[in-house]
Design a protein around this motif. Structure first.
Motif, PDB file in Angstrom:
ATOM      1  N   THR A   1       0.930  -1.172  -0.022  1.00 34.87           N
ATOM      2  CA  THR A   1      -0.035   0.029  -0.015  1.00 34.87           C
ATOM      3  C   THR A   1       0.832   1.177   0.076  1.00 34.87           C
ATOM      4  OG1 THR A   1      -0.164  -0.262   2.485  1.00 34.87           O
ATOM      5  CG2 THR A   1      -2.033  -1.001   1.068  1.00 34.87           C
ATOM      6  N   ALA A   2       0.097   2.364  -0.383  1.00 37.57           N
ATOM      7  CA  ALA A   2       1.005   3.630  -0.396  1.00 37.57           C
ATOM      8  C   ALA A   2       1.716   3.947   0.741  1.00 37.57           C
ATOM      9  CB  ALA A   2      -0.075   4.732  -0.780  1.00 37.57           C
ATOM     10  N   ARG A   3       3.013   4.740   0.847  1.00 41.19           N
ATOM     11  CA  ARG A   3       3.684   5.163   1.916  1.00 41.19           C
ATOM     12  C   ARG A   3       3.284   6.476   2.376  1.00 41.19           C
ATOM     13  NH1 ARG A   3       6.846   0.763   4.122  1.00 41.19           N
ATOM     14  NH2 ARG A   3       6.089  -0.855   2.958  1.00 41.19           N
ATOM     15  N   ILE A   4       3.540   6.636   3.525  1.00 46.46           N
ATOM     16  CA  ILE A   4       2.899   8.012   3.915  1.00 46.46           C
ATOM     17  C   ILE A   4       4.029   8.976   4.225  1.00 46.46           C
ATOM     18  CG2 ILE A   4       1.474   9.097   5.749  1.00 46.46           C
ATOM     19  CD1 ILE A   4      -0.078   7.404   3.877  1.00 46.46           C
ATOM     20  N   ASP A   5       4.222  10.085   3.857  1.00 44.90           N
ATOM     21  CA  ASP A   5       5.039  11.261   4.229  1.00 44.90           C
ATOM     22  C   ASP A   5       4.706  11.796   5.240  1.00 44.90           C
ATOM     23  OD1 ASP A   5       6.712  13.367   4.059  1.00 44.90           O
ATOM     24  OD2 ASP A   5       5.814  14.407   2.327  1.00 44.90           O
ATOM     25  N   GLN A   6       5.282  11.318   6.537  1.00 41.67           N
ATOM     26  CA  GLN A   6       4.971  11.836   7.785  1.00 41.67           C
ATOM     27  C   GLN A   6       5.075  13.464   7.971  1.00 41.67           C
ATOM     28  OE1 GLN A   6       6.570  10.017  11.503  1.00 41.67           O
ATOM     29  NE2 GLN A   6       4.816   8.692  11.415  1.00 41.67           N
ATOM     30  N   VAL A   7       6.254  14.016   7.742  1.00 44.99           N
ATOM     31  CA  VAL A   7       6.601  15.314   7.741  1.00 44.99           C
ATOM     32  C   VAL A   7       5.511  16.165   6.895  1.00 44.99           C
ATOM     33  CG1 VAL A   7       8.309  17.097   7.267  1.00 44.99           C
ATOM     34  CG2 VAL A   7       8.990  14.751   8.232  1.00 44.99           C
ATOM     35  N   GLY A   8       5.152  15.689   5.652  1.00 46.91           N
ATOM     36  CA  GLY A   8       4.157  16.220   4.776  1.00 46.91           C
ATOM     37  C   GLY A   8       2.816  16.389   5.448  1.00 46.91           C
ATOM     38  N   ILE A   9       2.458  15.425   6.026  1.00 48.16           N
ATOM     39  CA  ILE A   9       1.117  15.265   6.894  1.00 48.16           C
ATOM     40  C   ILE A   9       1.125  16.267   8.024  1.00 48.16           C
ATOM     41  CG2 ILE A   9      -0.238  14.054   8.192  1.00 48.16           C
ATOM     42  CD1 ILE A   9      -0.632  12.982   5.537  1.00 48.16           C
ATOM     43  N   GLY A  10       2.411  16.095   8.910  1.00 46.86           N
ATOM     44  CA  GLY A  10       2.524  17.103   9.882  1.00 46.86           C
ATOM     45  C   GLY A  10       2.315  18.836   9.507  1.00 46.86           C
ATOM     46  N   ASP A  11       2.890  19.047   8.418  1.00 50.64           N
ATOM     47  CA  ASP A  11       2.830  20.365   7.723  1.00 50.64           C
ATOM     48  C   ASP A  11       1.248  20.826   7.479  1.00 50.64           C
ATOM     49  OD1 ASP A  11       5.673  20.887   7.893  1.00 50.64           O
ATOM     50  OD2 ASP A  11       6.028  20.718   5.796  1.00 50.64           O
ATOM     51  N   ARG A  12       0.825  19.902   6.800  1.00 52.36           N
ATOM     52  CA  ARG A  12      -0.473  20.055   6.310  1.00 52.36           C
ATOM     53  C   ARG A  12      -1.568  20.174   7.685  1.00 52.36           C
ATOM     54  NH1 ARG A  12      -4.587  16.728   3.071  1.00 52.36           N
ATOM     55  NH2 ARG A  12      -6.429  18.299   2.924  1.00 52.36           N
TER      56      ARG A  12
ATOM     57  N   GLY B   1      -4.439   4.107  17.526  1.00 52.31           N
ATOM     58  CA  GLY B   1      -3.653   4.070  18.510  1.00 52.31           C
ATOM     59  C   GLY B   1      -3.028   2.891  18.706  1.00 52.31           C
ATOM     60  N   GLU B   2      -3.367   1.855  18.496  1.00 51.58           N
ATOM     61  CA  GLU B   2      -2.631   0.717  18.581  1.00 51.58           C
ATOM     62  C   GLU B   2      -2.050   0.170  17.220  1.00 51.58           C
ATOM     63  OE1 GLU B   2      -5.001  -1.856  21.943  1.00 51.58           O
ATOM     64  OE2 GLU B   2      -5.641  -2.361  19.944  1.00 51.58           O
ATOM     65  N   LEU B   3      -1.835   0.986  16.255  1.00 49.12           N
ATOM     66  CA  LEU B   3      -1.331   0.710  14.738  1.00 49.12           C
ATOM     67  C   LEU B   3       0.174   0.766  14.898  1.00 49.12           C
ATOM     68  CD1 LEU B   3      -4.109   1.186  12.361  1.00 49.12           C
ATOM     69  CD2 LEU B   3      -3.611  -1.048  13.636  1.00 49.12           C
ATOM     70  N   GLY B   4       0.393   2.062  15.537  1.00 54.80           N
ATOM     71  CA  GLY B   4       1.913   2.520  15.496  1.00 54.80           C
ATOM     72  C   GLY B   4       2.510   3.277  14.501  1.00 54.80           C
ATOM     73  N   SER B   5       1.994   3.137  13.336  1.00 58.33           N
ATOM     74  CA  SER B   5       2.552   4.308  12.216  1.00 58.33           C
ATOM     75  C   SER B   5       1.712   4.602  11.137  1.00 58.33           C
ATOM     76  CB  SER B   5       4.046   3.748  11.405  1.00 58.33           C
ATOM     77  OG  SER B   5       3.506   2.557  10.787  1.00 58.33           O
ATOM     78  N   LEU B   6       1.788   5.803  10.775  1.00 57.65           N
ATOM     79  CA  LEU B   6       0.880   6.268   9.600  1.00 57.65           C
ATOM     80  C   LEU B   6       0.824   5.318   8.360  1.00 57.65           C
ATOM     81  CD1 LEU B   6       1.381  10.104   9.540  1.00 57.65           C
ATOM     82  CD2 LEU B   6      -0.479   8.664  10.657  1.00 57.65           C
ATOM     83  N   ASP B   7       1.717   4.689   8.026  1.00 59.93           N
ATOM     84  CA  ASP B   7       2.017   3.803   7.084  1.00 59.93           C
ATOM     85  C   ASP B   7       0.975   2.550   7.379  1.00 59.93           C
ATOM     86  OD1 ASP B   7       3.813   4.846   5.320  1.00 59.93           O
ATOM     87  OD2 ASP B   7       5.556   3.890   6.252  1.00 59.93           O
ATOM     88  N   LYS B   8       0.976   2.126   8.679  1.00 60.90           N
ATOM     89  CA  LYS B   8       0.034   0.889   8.961  1.00 60.90           C
ATOM     90  C   LYS B   8      -1.397   1.391   9.088  1.00 60.90           C
ATOM     91  CE  LYS B   8       3.382  -1.997  11.203  1.00 60.90           C
ATOM     92  NZ  LYS B   8       3.844  -2.307  12.712  1.00 60.90           N
ATOM     93  N   VAL B   9      -1.509   2.670   9.337  1.00 61.96           N
ATOM     94  CA  VAL B   9      -2.784   3.447   9.267  1.00 61.96           C
ATOM     95  C   VAL B   9      -3.475   3.262   7.976  1.00 61.96           C
ATOM     96  CG1 VAL B   9      -4.300   5.295   9.555  1.00 61.96           C
ATOM     97  CG2 VAL B   9      -2.668   4.861  11.375  1.00 61.96           C
ATOM     98  N   ARG B  10      -2.716   3.690   6.925  1.00 66.03           N
ATOM     99  CA  ARG B  10      -2.863   3.586   5.424  1.00 66.03           C
ATOM    100  C   ARG B  10      -3.367   2.104   5.192  1.00 66.03           C
ATOM    101  NH1 ARG B  10      -3.484   6.713   0.475  1.00 66.03           N
ATOM    102  NH2 ARG B  10      -3.918   5.017  -0.921  1.00 66.03           N
ATOM    103  N   ARG B  11      -2.504   1.175   5.311  1.00 71.93           N
ATOM    104  CA  ARG B  11      -2.547  -0.203   5.275  1.00 71.93           C
ATOM    105  C   ARG B  11      -4.040  -0.738   5.666  1.00 71.93           C
ATOM    106  NH1 ARG B  11       2.156  -3.236   6.502  1.00 71.93           N
ATOM    107  NH2 ARG B  11       3.223  -2.005   4.898  1.00 71.93           N
ATOM    108  N   ALA B  12      -4.186  -0.404   6.836  1.00 70.90           N
ATOM    109  CA  ALA B  12      -5.503  -0.922   7.519  1.00 70.90           C
ATOM    110  C   ALA B  12      -6.646  -0.333   6.870  1.00 70.90           C
ATOM    111  CB  ALA B  12      -5.470  -0.611   9.167  1.00 70.90           C
TER     112      ALA B  12
END
Lengths: 303, 293
Positions: A13-24, A179-190
């Protein structure tokens, strides 16, 4: 919903740009909505709330009180919209359904061994049936986070699909418990798993784990919904839940939805807040706009 | 080489933190031809935030035992004593003479000590056991009122504020105080003293800015339970009284003429901001032993 072939491998699944999300999110946070737009937004928020009580200590009395609050948000201002739904445990569904007869307020029920989701598929399906047979219009299920972390994405997918089938006509909201998934990448995957498995809504949290809903997580989930819409033309709803307790924050979520998904999602058919104390804060803000005087909790009914 | 002195930024005090005003505005109070500094011009939203902080601190402050509240107030006085010279300097900078300034600081410390002493005593003085004609033990005791808005006196930078805040605190209330508009420096330095004195964040919140802008909101806010107005402007007083009606705030007016006198050391100043609760407690045989409550 047979898109399984199109998306057979959820490991990519798509990878998430954490810094970009933070900025937005930082940009969203720094903005504020005023006057008429604010009032319109506040009323829209009221109409999108799933008024929730999910406590071990819930009683029929508490549920009755909650339903009354849903019907009559603030007696001195009868022009206000009602909330979208009340959300209760399965054993209170038939009661809530009865209390809300002849209103447009829906009854949502959590199911599938909420909140941990640690149970067998059979029990989860039975739990869902209990809610649906009681008359629930909507079912909020939890995914198996343990299985998800073990990499058993197919299991998670199949489970959601099975619960969706058990729901029948009821709309299915899938709680990812971010809160139990850990990272934004995993949120996207779920999110992708839930959406492709047939979720009508994806929902951030149960409200039992901290952090619950946050703006960054919601942003990632909204993007998953957007990408799915581009891919298939089908809409999926979004429900941030837990920790949204004031009107200002709720307005920021509204901005995020409008700017990620567009006006099509700005109704309670596609966007909901899961909250218990948000309604009163929004009511207080609406009264402030109407009277010009800052309000106090003392003058608003507790649900 | 001579050192370049660092100038202090005076910010406001909300919820135990020192933010700038959310409005980003400032004003420059002037004494003679001297500018006192860039002072936060607080907005109604700052006031609103301060009330939220004060409300959430209510439980923490009123929940302390009276004796502990007394200790904390004593601590404020201790810390103030240790920073006397800074306050004297600031008062002089704002136009006071050295001896007047010292007198004011000493009086402020003493006032804190005075009200610290009353914390665990006023309840006994103002409580009563009431004779009733039924089988009840009937008694009345004071309880904190809640969140109090304070308009500190315009003509006294430190003592005026301390004199207003101390009895309100002693009663177990939390407060949002608006400092003197023309002499705001000591108020913010006093906030630093509070911050170092075990006073839970949010118990006292101090704003700087213009009375004309904030008075209306301080008097009308539905989540404020009482209002202490220091001053004598008839028009302002009428305005406060009429706006306070909306949620039946207690309004107390204090003229600051005799700030230094011992008249201001008075437990009735505490009584202004307590609510009297009367309890009817059923008792069994009232006449059996011939007792008469």
């Amino acid at each position: 919903m047979g898109n399984k072939n199109k998306f057979s491998d959820f490991r990519v699944t798509a990878r998430i740009d954490q810094v970009g999300i933070g900025d937005r999110i930082a940009r969203i946070r720094s903005r504020s909505i005023k006057k008429e737009a604010k009032l319109q937004g506040l009323k829209m928020i009221l109409n999108m709330i799933d008024l929730t009580t999910l406590e071990g200590a819930d009683t029929t009395g508490k549920v009755q009180q909650l339903c009354n609050k849903a019907k009559f948000l603030h007696a001195s201002n009868p022009e206000l919209p009602t909330v979208a739904a009340v959300c209760v445990y399965p054993n209170f569904v038939s009661q809530a359904k009865k209390e809300l007869e002849k209103t447009r307020i829906k009854v949502a029920s959590v199911a599938t061994a909420f909140p941990a989701g640690q149970s067998s598929m059979e029990v989860k399906i039975k739990d869902t049936k209990l809610a649906v047979d009681g008359g629930a219009d909507e079912v909020d299920m939890v995914i198996s986070r343990g299985r998800f972390h073990q990499g058993e994405y197919s299991y998670v997918y199949d489970e959601i699909a099975a619960v969706k089938e058990a729901c029948g006509k009821a709309r299915l909201k899938v709680i990812l418990e971010t809160g139990e998934l850990g990272s934004l990448d995993k949120v996207r995957r779920a999110s992708d798993i839930a959406i492709y498995a047939g979720a009508d809504f994806i929902k951030t949290s149960t409200g039992k784990i901290k952090p619950a809903a946050t703006l960054p997580v919601t942003c990632v989930m909204l993007e998953a919904i957007r990408d799915y819409f581009y891919e298939t033309g089908s809409m999926v709803g979004m429900k941030p839940a837990g920790g949204i307790s004031n009107a200002k924050l709720a307005l920021q979520y509204l901005m995020l939805v409008k700017e990620t998904l567009g006006n099509g999602w700005l109704s309670n058919e596609w966007f909901r807040y899961g909250a218990s104390s948000l309604a009163n804060d929004v009511l207080m803000q609406i009264e402030k706009q109407r009277t010009g005087i800052y309000q106090s909790k003392d003058y608003f009914s507790k649900d | 080489m001579d050192r370049v002195e660092i100038l202090k930024t005076y910010k406001i005090y909300i919820g135990g933190a020192f933010p700038r005003t959310e409005s980003g505005r400032y004003y420059v109070p002037v004494h003679g031809n001297k500018q006192l500094g860039n002072i936060c011009l607080s907005s109604r939203k700052d006031f609103r935030n301060a009330v939220v902080a004060a409300r959430s601190a209510c439980g923490k402050w009123s929940g302390k035992s009276a004796a502990n509240r007394s200790q904390v107030m004593y601590r404020i006085a201790e810390i103030l004593e240790g920073r006397k010279s800074q306050f004297v300097q600031e008062l002089q900078f704002q136009g006071s003479t050295k001896s007047k300034a010292e007198q004011e600081v000493h009086a402020s410390i003493d006032r804190l000590i005075y009200y610290a002493g009353w914390c665990d005593k006023f309840s006994q003085v103002f409580s009563s056991v009431n004779p009733v004609a039924s089988a009840h033990f009937n008694f009345t005791a004071p309880e904190p009122m809640g969140v109090i808005s304070i308009c500190a006196p315009e003509d006294s930078g430190l003592l005026g504020l301390v004199d207003a805040v101390a009895p309100v605190l002693a009663g177990g209330n939390t407060c949002v105080a608006l400092a003197s508009e023309g002499m705001p420096l000591c108020a913010i330095t006093f906030a630093e003293v509070l911050n170092a004195s075990d006073v839970p964040g949010g118990t006292v919140n101090i704003l700087t800015g213009k009375r004309t802008e904030l008075l209306e909101h301080m008097a009308s806010h539905m989540d404020v339970n009482g209002f202490l107005y220091c001053g004598s402007d008839e028009e302002e007083i009428r305005k406060v009284q009429s706006l306070a009606v909306e949620n039946l705030k207690r309004v107390s007016i204090s003229t600051s003429e005799k700030l230094l006198s011992s008249e201001r050391q008075n437990p009735y100043c505490i009584e202004d901001f307590v609510e009297m609760k009367t309890t009817w407690h059923p008792i069994e045989i009232i006449s059996g032993s011939g007792s008469g409550y």
